[in-house]
Design an enzyme around this catalytic site. Structure first.
Site, PDB file in Angstrom:
ATOM      1  N   GLU A   1       0.819  -1.219   0.000  1.00  0.00           N
ATOM      2  CA  GLU A   1       0.000   0.000   0.000  1.00  0.00           C
ATOM      3  C   GLU A   1       0.853   1.270   0.000  1.00  0.00           C
ATOM      4  OE1 GLU A   1      -2.680   0.503   3.355  1.00  0.00           O
ATOM      5  OE2 GLU A   1      -3.557   2.312   2.495  1.00  0.00           O
TER       6      GLU A   1
ATOM      7  N   LYS B   1      -2.497  -2.045  -3.142  1.00  0.00           N
ATOM      8  CA  LYS B   1      -3.540  -1.167  -2.566  1.00  0.00           C
ATOM      9  C   LYS B   1      -3.147   0.291  -2.808  1.00  0.00           C
ATOM     10  CE  LYS B   1      -5.941  -0.055   1.754  1.00  0.00           C
ATOM     11  NZ  LYS B   1      -6.563  -0.579   2.962  1.00  0.00           N
TER      12      LYS B   1
ATOM     13  N   SER C   1      -9.731   4.220   0.204  1.00  0.00           N
ATOM     14  CA  SER C   1     -10.684   5.295  -0.102  1.00  0.00           C
ATOM     15  C   SER C   1     -10.073   6.677   0.163  1.00  0.00           C
ATOM     16  CB  SER C   1     -12.001   5.106   0.652  1.00  0.00           C
ATOM     17  OG  SER C   1     -11.813   5.021   2.043  1.00  0.00           O
TER      18      SER C   1
ATOM     19  N   GLY D   1     -10.237   9.194   2.120  1.00  0.00           N
ATOM     20  CA  GLY D   1     -10.914  10.444   2.502  1.00  0.00           C
ATOM     21  C   GLY D   1     -11.996  10.844   1.509  1.00  0.00           C
TER      22      GLY D   1
ATOM     23  N   SER E   1     -10.478  -1.908  -0.725  1.00  0.00           N
ATOM     24  CA  SER E   1      -9.916  -2.251   0.586  1.00  0.00           C
ATOM     25  C   SER E   1     -10.129  -1.000   1.429  1.00  0.00           C
ATOM     26  CB  SER E   1      -8.428  -2.600   0.467  1.00  0.00           C
ATOM     27  OG  SER E   1      -7.883  -2.803   1.754  1.00  0.00           O
TER      28      SER E   1
HETATM   29  C1  5MM Z   1      -8.090   1.527   8.629  1.00  0.00           C
HETATM   30  O1  5MM Z   1      -7.012   2.446   8.654  1.00  0.00           O
HETATM   31  C2  5MM Z   1      -5.740   1.889   8.354  1.00  0.00           C
HETATM   32  C3  5MM Z   1      -4.769   2.063   9.470  1.00  0.00           C
HETATM   33  O2  5MM Z   1      -4.462   3.401   9.673  1.00  0.00           O
HETATM   34  P1  5MM Z   1      -3.446   3.841  10.856  1.00  0.00           P
HETATM   35  O3  5MM Z   1      -2.204   3.051  10.686  1.00  0.00           O
HETATM   36  O4  5MM Z   1      -3.282   5.313  10.617  1.00  0.00           O
HETATM   37  O5  5MM Z   1      -4.118   3.562  12.128  1.00  0.00           O
HETATM   38  C4  5MM Z   1      -5.225   2.495   7.027  1.00  0.00           C
HETATM   39  O6  5MM Z   1      -3.961   2.044   6.673  1.00  0.00           O
HETATM   40  C5  5MM Z   1      -6.198   2.104   5.962  1.00  0.00           C
HETATM   41  O7  5MM Z   1      -6.149   0.710   5.773  1.00  0.00           O
HETATM   42  C6  5MM Z   1      -5.893   2.763   4.643  1.00  0.00           C
HETATM   43  O8  5MM Z   1      -5.505   4.109   4.795  1.00  0.00           O
HETATM   44  C7  5MM Z   1      -7.163   2.735   3.800  1.00  0.00           C
HETATM   45  O9  5MM Z   1      -8.213   3.282   4.545  1.00  0.00           O
HETATM   46  P2  5MM Z   1      -9.128   4.373   3.869  1.00  0.00           P
HETATM   47  O10 5MM Z   1      -9.919   4.956   5.001  1.00  0.00           O
HETATM   48  O11 5MM Z   1      -8.212   5.344   3.197  1.00  0.00           O
HETATM   49  O12 5MM Z   1      -9.980   3.588   2.880  1.00  0.00           O
END
Ligand code: 5MM
Length: 341
Positions: free
Chosen positions: A178, A220, A262, A264, A290
């Site tokens: 990712e 991702k 996603s 934001g 994801s």
């Molecule tokens: C669910 O959030 C994941 C963990 O974030 P932190 O390490 O900041 O706690 C994050 O990596 C998330 O899997 C990705 O950013 C994708 O989430 P979004 O909300 O962008 O779909």
């Protein structure tokens, strides 16, 4: 490395009609999410909330191929003593684990971050595999701003992603790779395209140098979107076209699937963009979701920490999961959102 097994798991993660639930918020991030709905973040409230998601039977069995867990969650038990991992498996979904340890300031590069967590990773993979994880996730964070990202930031993060992915496959765990280019700034869509292209080229170069088998991984990435503060926003079709063009230029067809973050975007935007890309057809990889926020914002709000709201939260989660499932097939329609409302 058992590449046949890795490829089978990777294909299962991106199976038609299914996608991944990113429920791997670290303790600090989930606290922010709970603060927004007025819920105190404790071991028990985090457990109750995640249990609610994993017991959403329709969503989990029909639309969610896998769940990314956090270190605390992979060890937790539901109220009745069943492990949360077991709940996921019973629904026919695959448990996964976030293994990065977050991002820290990158020396010499003001405002930029490097993701940490490589030390001891082999041993952690061995334990996580015993706990049930069949895939893992590592997120690199690349910001766009005046003079950034620097080559130092992009190349060091790409190298770390390569090291992580190689170790993952050594332990027969599928890496989700990712590299997230943030959409927080005021940059336009062209700038997002250029930076994401640079990042993906570096990442795939490192995956090659570090002997990662592309058939046994899932990418991702972010989509190509203008920054949230940009004065020029883009249509759904523009996002879909630019994102597909970019991915075709950067991601080899040996990769079984791409599961977007996603980042934001609003719930509906994230669904509409995925749907528009899948309507294009003729793609060399499967395109799915994801999502963290775009799957969880609605159930979190509906739940608000109250037992009596559990069923409503499960309905909200199931709705978003269904909408995104349809989007993986290019069959989503905006009226389906209205009807549910
Ligand atoms: C669910 O959030 C994941 C963990 O974030 P932190 O390490 O900041 O706690 C994050 O990596 C998330 O899997 C990705 O950013 C994708 O989430 P979004 O909300 O962008 O779909």
């Amino acid at each position: 490395m058992n590449l046949t097994e890795l490829n089978k798991i990777a294909r299962g993660m991106v199976a038609p009609g299914k996608g991944i639930l990113a429920a791997d918020e670290s303790t600090g991030t989930i606290k922010k999410r709970f603060d927004a709905i007025g819920v105190e973040s404790t071991t028990d409230t985090r457990r109750d909330y995640r249990e609610l998601l994993f017991r959403s039977n329709e969503a989990m069995s029909k639309y969610v191929s896998g769940v990314i867990l956090y270190d605390e969650t992979i060890r937790q038990k539901a109220k009745d003593g069943t492990s949360l991992v077991k709940l996921i498996e019973q629904a026919g979904s695959i448990p996964g684990i976030k293994v990065d340890k977050g991002s820290k300031p990158l020396p010499g590069c003001p405002g930029e971050l490097i993701t940490e967590g490589l030390d001891g990773l082999r041993e952690r993979f061995i334990e996580y595999r015993q706990l049930g994880a069949r895939f893992a996730k590592w997120r690199a964070v690349i910001d766009i701003g005046p003079g950034i990202p620097s080559y130092t930031c992009v190349s060091t993060n790409a190298e770390a992603l390569g090291r992580y992915a190689a170790l993952c496959q050594e332990q027969d765990i599928v890496p989700i790779v990712e590299p997230e280019v943030l959409m927080d700034g005021d940059h336009d869509m062209d700038r997002c395209y250029q930076v994401t292209e640079f990042v993906l080229k570096e990442v795939f170069q490192q995956l090659y140098y570090q002997k990662v088998a592309l058939e046994g991984m899932v990418l991702k990435p972010n989509m190509v979107v203008p920054g949230k503060k940009s004065s020029k926003q883009a249509s759904v079709e523009e996002v879909a076209e630019r994102t597909i063009k970019l991915l075709k230029n950067c991601v080899p067809p040996a990769v079984p699937g791409i599961a977007f973050l996603s980042g934001g975007q609003s719930d509906e935007e994230a669904t509409a963009h995925l749907d528009a890309m899948n309507r294009h057809g003729d793609l060399p990889w499967r395109l799915t979701f994801s999502y963290g926020r775009a799957l969880q914002a609605a159930p979190q709000k509906a739940w608000s920490g109250k037992n009596e709201n559990v069923a409503a939260a499960q309905r909200a989660f199931t709705h978003r999961a269904l909408m995104n499932s349809l989007a993986t097939l290019g069959q989503w329609k905006a009226d389906l959102e209205r009807k549910a409302a």
